[in-house]
Design a protein around this motif. Sequence first.
Motif, PDB file in Angstrom:
ATOM      1  N   GLU A 158      65.502 117.287 -45.120  1.00  0.00           N
ATOM      2  CA  GLU A 158      66.495 118.321 -44.808  1.00  0.00           C
ATOM      3  C   GLU A 158      67.460 118.527 -45.988  1.00  0.00           C
ATOM      4  O   GLU A 158      68.166 117.592 -46.396  1.00  0.00           O
ATOM      5  N   GLY A 159      67.463 119.745 -46.526  1.00  0.00           N
ATOM      6  CA  GLY A 159      68.394 120.086 -47.597  1.00  0.00           C
ATOM      7  C   GLY A 159      68.046 119.515 -48.961  1.00  0.00           C
ATOM      8  O   GLY A 159      68.773 119.744 -49.928  1.00  0.00           O
ATOM      9  N   LYS A 160      66.959 118.764 -49.045  1.00  0.00           N
ATOM     10  CA  LYS A 160      66.597 118.146 -50.327  1.00  0.00           C
ATOM     11  C   LYS A 160      65.871 119.134 -51.240  1.00  0.00           C
ATOM     12  O   LYS A 160      65.183 120.041 -50.760  1.00  0.00           O
ATOM     13  N   ASN A 161      66.007 118.897 -52.522  1.00  0.00           N
ATOM     14  CA  ASN A 161      65.320 119.695 -53.540  1.00  0.00           C
ATOM     15  C   ASN A 161      63.903 119.138 -53.710  1.00  0.00           C
ATOM     16  O   ASN A 161      63.727 118.038 -54.228  1.00  0.00           O
ATOM     17  N   ALA A 177      54.727 124.723 -47.201  1.00  0.00           N
ATOM     18  CA  ALA A 177      55.105 125.219 -45.872  1.00  0.00           C
ATOM     19  C   ALA A 177      55.659 124.073 -45.014  1.00  0.00           C
ATOM     20  O   ALA A 177      56.673 124.247 -44.323  1.00  0.00           O
ATOM     21  N   ILE A 180      59.155 123.380 -46.238  1.00  0.00           N
ATOM     22  CA  ILE A 180      60.086 124.450 -45.823  1.00  0.00           C
ATOM     23  C   ILE A 180      60.420 124.267 -44.337  1.00  0.00           C
ATOM     24  O   ILE A 180      61.582 124.308 -43.939  1.00  0.00           O
ATOM     25  N   ASN A 181      59.391 124.029 -43.533  1.00  0.00           N
ATOM     26  CA  ASN A 181      59.604 123.872 -42.091  1.00  0.00           C
ATOM     27  C   ASN A 181      60.465 122.652 -41.777  1.00  0.00           C
ATOM     28  O   ASN A 181      61.135 122.613 -40.751  1.00  0.00           O
ATOM     29  N   GLY A 183      62.950 121.830 -43.552  1.00  0.00           N
ATOM     30  CA  GLY A 183      64.324 122.123 -43.963  1.00  0.00           C
ATOM     31  C   GLY A 183      64.650 121.805 -45.411  1.00  0.00           C
ATOM     32  O   GLY A 183      65.815 121.839 -45.814  1.00  0.00           O
ATOM     33  N   ALA A 184      63.635 121.527 -46.213  1.00  0.00           N
ATOM     34  CA  ALA A 184      63.892 121.274 -47.640  1.00  0.00           C
ATOM     35  C   ALA A 184      64.041 122.601 -48.395  1.00  0.00           C
ATOM     36  O   ALA A 184      63.655 123.652 -47.901  1.00  0.00           O
ATOM     37  N   GLU A 185      64.646 122.512 -49.578  1.00  0.00           N
ATOM     38  CA  GLU A 185      64.686 123.657 -50.512  1.00  0.00           C
ATOM     39  C   GLU A 185      63.454 123.459 -51.385  1.00  0.00           C
ATOM     40  O   GLU A 185      63.391 122.484 -52.138  1.00  0.00           O
ATOM     41  N   VAL A 186      62.486 124.354 -51.297  1.00  0.00           N
ATOM     42  CA  VAL A 186      61.160 124.065 -51.831  1.00  0.00           C
ATOM     43  C   VAL A 186      60.777 124.995 -52.974  1.00  0.00           C
ATOM     44  O   VAL A 186      60.860 126.218 -52.835  1.00  0.00           O
ATOM     45  N   THR A 187      60.345 124.403 -54.070  1.00  0.00           N
ATOM     46  CA  THR A 187      59.827 125.173 -55.197  1.00  0.00           C
ATOM     47  C   THR A 187      58.338 124.908 -55.346  1.00  0.00           C
ATOM     48  O   THR A 187      57.908 123.753 -55.328  1.00  0.00           O
ATOM     49  N   VAL A 188      57.565 125.981 -55.465  1.00  0.00           N
ATOM     50  CA  VAL A 188      56.130 125.859 -55.707  1.00  0.00           C
ATOM     51  C   VAL A 188      55.863 126.274 -57.142  1.00  0.00           C
ATOM     52  O   VAL A 188      56.155 127.408 -57.521  1.00  0.00           O
ATOM     53  N   TYR A 198      62.136 122.064 -63.632  1.00  0.00           N
ATOM     54  CA  TYR A 198      62.269 122.040 -62.172  1.00  0.00           C
ATOM     55  C   TYR A 198      62.350 120.600 -61.644  1.00  0.00           C
ATOM     56  O   TYR A 198      63.164 120.291 -60.785  1.00  0.00           O
TER      57      TYR A 198
END
Lengths: 286, 286
Positions: A158-161, A177, A180-181, A183-188, A198
């Motif tokens: 939750e809220g993690k990068n 996905a 994201i579901n 609650g993380a901040e997600v970079t692909v 990144y």
Amino acid sequence: MANIIDGRKLAKKINNETAEQVTELKSKNICPCLAVILVGDDQASHRYVRSKHRKAEQLGIKSIVKEMPENTTQASLMKVLDEYNHDDSIHAILIQSPLPKQIDEKFIMKQINPEKDVDGFQTINAGNLFLNEPTNYPVACTPNGIIQMFKEYNIELEGKNAVVIGRSTIVGRPMAALLINAGAEVTVLNHFADISEYTKNADIVVSATGKLHTLTAEDVKPGATIIDVGQNVDENGKLVGDVDFDEISKVANYITPVPGGVGPMTICMLMKQTVQLAKWSDKQNG
Amino acid sequence: MANIIDGRKLAKKINNETAEQVTELKSKNICPCLAVILVGDDQASHRYVRSKHRKAEQLGIKSIVKEMPENTTQASLMKVLDEYNHDDSIHAILIQSPLPKQIDEKFIMKQINPEKDVDGFQTINAGNLFLNEPTNYPVACTPNGIIQMFKEYNIELEGKNAVVIGRSTIVGRPMAALLINAGAEVTVLNHFADISEYTKNADIVVSATGKLHTLTAEDVKPGATIIDVGQNVDENGKLVGDVDFDEISKVANYITPVPGGVGPMTICMLMKQTVQLAKWSDKQNG
């Protein structure tokens, strides 16, 4: 030094839970059944299928292995698949890849009944994951296994990068996905040139590039969690992951080894998901 | 000063192309048809539906508006939907949200024939987008309209750092998938606390938070492209977006205004997609 995430130990634990669920289902006269279709002579495929078969039997799951010759036509493969798709005693279907050239693999894979899609690759199941639908659906085994690791080691999402390196449909996209579901901040990441830009701020990195030295210690934020999906062979013929394990272990807080990390989770999640599909089909029919 | 991305002008251009395609289809005896089902007395909904109807008629698209009373039962709505789902002369179906309380909106929305899913919200269509399948499928209109903006203004996506703020199924998630499929390095933000940490390195930011002052000039990388999906009302009752337009205009290279930016693209993409669905259905039947 980083804590090592022990995939073998976790797989064993989950397998024990799976075996218990099998016993419970059998007490209700449901025998979870996984059918694997294996076409052709690919030796690695035969090895993988044997190990899935053994694991299923160990856990009390009924395992059907349908071997078909190298010259199988698409029509005859489709006939078998169609039969399995409609057979209520079969809960999970897996067609071992790669398939011989005369078969349109992409097409055939899409013909698996989505309710028996133990790999979680069918479009409708991927769509449910992508939209985070509040319903039951199978999820790709490798990223799903990684989520189990986060849970087991109480690694908060939750809220993690979180950075996912690779955008394959089997690992990268479903992993993103799931994060994201959660609650993380997600970079692909798709290109592997400026990875460091990144990853050096990331609390969690999942590497699925299949490239040696994808990450070195300088690319990693101190205290991060590093998940290595890679299965590569180094210059000495040794099985290694994507990341520089020894160096990164000095800065990360959690790291998965290769072998013994993500690898053992995949079959374990295949078995767990077979049992889940059996449960869901029971609820639907009941 | 930033270049203003003119959504009204682009929508007009795309609408002209759509009208041309309608003429072409009509010459082959196909009349693209959009059916909108409007249940109840919500005044805003009636206004939206009227403007969709007018736009469709302007472009030569046949527009059916089925108005049903506030006390419509789920069964009678389902009956109309079922008829439209099976009517070959209807290519696109839209059920205007919100629906009265006695109707399970989530359930009903899922009953739209995916081949007529002009909003691109059906699970199978979202799954195709998520998996980047090489096939025809409708895509959520707002993010799809934003992609048209990037094309029109030659804003490169390949390898660029793109941040999507918001993870809704209507904007954030499909926007992220479109950007991943276009080769960008894509971050999806869920929490809006540390936005700046991500956006200050981003070449492209899409804001869909519905919150005033989501971004200020300090959060933006000089030369960035800022897309504002927000439609908010400020303390003076004025329609404004999520971002501080005046200040950000001094640092960004491209920015969308509110109104006149993303807003006009949504209906325009609805029309474009209606025509696409008509074309695809023609190919399938032919």
